[in-house]
Design a protein around this motif. Sequence first.
Motif, PDB file in Angstrom:
ATOM      1  N   GLY A 187       0.786  -1.223   0.000  1.00  0.00           N
ATOM      2  CA  GLY A 187       0.000   0.000   0.000  1.00  0.00           C
ATOM      3  C   GLY A 187       0.818   1.273   0.000  1.00  0.00           C
ATOM      4  N   SER A 247      -0.656   4.552  -1.540  1.00  0.00           N
ATOM      5  CA  SER A 247      -1.932   5.041  -1.029  1.00  0.00           C
ATOM      6  C   SER A 247      -1.792   6.464  -0.498  1.00  0.00           C
ATOM      7  CB  SER A 247      -2.442   4.125   0.086  1.00  0.00           C
ATOM      8  OG  SER A 247      -3.653   4.611   0.619  1.00  0.00           O
ATOM      9  N   THR A 248      -2.869   7.214  -0.568  1.00  0.00           N
ATOM     10  CA  THR A 248      -2.916   8.545   0.033  1.00  0.00           C
ATOM     11  C   THR A 248      -3.648   8.529   1.363  1.00  0.00           C
ATOM     12  OG1 THR A 248      -4.921   9.075  -1.223  1.00  0.00           O
ATOM     13  CG2 THR A 248      -2.805   9.685  -2.212  1.00  0.00           C
ATOM     14  N   SER A 249      -4.001   7.333   1.829  1.00  0.00           N
ATOM     15  CA  SER A 249      -4.718   7.192   3.089  1.00  0.00           C
ATOM     16  C   SER A 249      -4.284   5.909   3.776  1.00  0.00           C
ATOM     17  CB  SER A 249      -6.234   7.159   2.847  1.00  0.00           C
ATOM     18  OG  SER A 249      -6.931   6.791   4.025  1.00  0.00           O
ATOM     19  N   CYS A 291      -7.612   1.621   3.919  1.00  0.00           N
ATOM     20  CA  CYS A 291      -7.673   1.055   2.569  1.00  0.00           C
ATOM     21  C   CYS A 291      -8.616  -0.134   2.540  1.00  0.00           C
ATOM     22  CB  CYS A 291      -6.292   0.582   2.116  1.00  0.00           C
ATOM     23  SG  CYS A 291      -5.041   1.868   2.012  1.00  0.00           S
ATOM     24  N   GLN A 309      -8.264  -1.260  -2.855  1.00  0.00           N
ATOM     25  CA  GLN A 309      -7.304  -0.163  -2.812  1.00  0.00           C
ATOM     26  C   GLN A 309      -5.913  -0.667  -2.469  1.00  0.00           C
ATOM     27  OE1 GLN A 309      -9.477   2.244   0.000  1.00  0.00           O
ATOM     28  NE2 GLN A 309      -9.986   3.774  -1.555  1.00  0.00           N
ATOM     29  N   THR A 321      -2.626  -0.116  -4.846  1.00  0.00           N
ATOM     30  CA  THR A 321      -1.634   0.853  -4.364  1.00  0.00           C
ATOM     31  C   THR A 321      -0.367   0.211  -3.846  1.00  0.00           C
ATOM     32  OG1 THR A 321      -2.637   0.914  -2.146  1.00  0.00           O
ATOM     33  CG2 THR A 321      -3.440   2.512  -3.771  1.00  0.00           C
ATOM     34  N   CYS A 381      -1.012   2.070   3.282  1.00  0.00           N
ATOM     35  CA  CYS A 381      -2.176   1.370   3.828  1.00  0.00           C
ATOM     36  C   CYS A 381      -1.858   0.749   5.181  1.00  0.00           C
ATOM     37  CB  CYS A 381      -2.623   0.274   2.856  1.00  0.00           C
ATOM     38  SG  CYS A 381      -3.444   0.872   1.373  1.00  0.00           S
ATOM     39  N   SER A 426       5.044   4.617   3.309  1.00  0.00           N
ATOM     40  CA  SER A 426       4.595   5.284   2.098  1.00  0.00           C
ATOM     41  C   SER A 426       5.718   5.248   1.068  1.00  0.00           C
ATOM     42  CB  SER A 426       4.243   6.743   2.402  1.00  0.00           C
ATOM     43  OG  SER A 426       5.405   7.460   2.814  1.00  0.00           O
TER      44      SER A 426
END
Length: 365
Positions: free
Chosen positions: A162, A165-167, A170, A174, A178, A338, A343
């Motif tokens: 993940g 991901s921007t969050s 998830c 997602q 991601t 995620c 990140s």
Amino acid sequence: MPLPWLRILVASTAAMALAGPPAGATAAPPDEDAVRASVHTAGRVKDAGDVLQYSWPGVYFEGRFRGTGIGVVLDDPAADYDVQIDGTTVATLVTPGRTTHWINGLRDGVHTVRLVKRNDTPWSTSSFGGFVAAPGGAVLTRPAARSRQIEFIGDSLTVGYGNLSTSRDCTGEQLKRTTNSDVSYGALTARRLRADYQINAYSGLGMVRNYNGGTPEVNYRSFYDRALLNVPGDVWQNPGTWRPQLVVVHLGTNDFSTPVNPGEPWTDESLAAAYRSAYSGFLQKLRTRYGPGTTILAVGAGPFAGHVQQVVEERTGAGDRRVRYWRLDDTGLDFLGCHWHYSARDDRLLADRLTSFITDLPIRW
């Protein structure tokens, strides 16, 4: 509106990705000898006749061709891929299934092509049938292997779980879209060091205990020897070309990140002791497999850092001069992937730190 990572990406100045073959092209996969002769890969692949099969994340295939287009022969209902031409990602293939995906509209000439598996799909077997040139072109001999080789062993943090991901929150879909092992800290580190690499990482598994005590009948060591993760008893046959000068082991997060549950066969003390014993045995397995010249880098972080350091000190004291300890520095990481994973920014920061550490090691490249 679809999220950016769900789109098929088209590099407008370089190529146009088409779902079907150009006029006059054949979608038939190349024969076995052609696949072997035209593709460079360092990953754990299994020769299955006219295709190469694999399961681990981050497996990549590199080729060269002359012409204005190239077809990518795949059979994969589960994984996602990036296709790169001359170093630029021109298409992201989402669970492509059985297909020949064409990249057309290239400048006529000699090009490089790279196909990379983005995510981890241990329940499925992926198949690659080679590259096919568009009419008037030709697939050329495979690129030369790099002289440096690095093997990364780990869990979801090594997969790149993940990381796009921007969050932190998830869904399953997602997470799949991601996750990109090609921009994980291991892949970035290897490319910075101009090395071929394997990412032999399995999300959720630990050295002796999996995340939250799940599936206690197996752990990471149950799968390490395999090429095809969903085939019990499978053993990867090293063709003799995989002789890594460096092996990076990053296992322990899942062993210790959650409290021991009622009913699990552990106390905190017995889990720590079992972890250290298994870790030591695993390092010995790697030493036996790759010989005294390979540097083994054991990564410690969080609650398991001291255990890893103790194992390394014991092996060093016993005369193993090529096992080293690296305390992972997570200063400045945002864990915005995620479910609080690294990140893409974190992966870049870790690659900077790991590359710097490796550069100072006396590795026999």
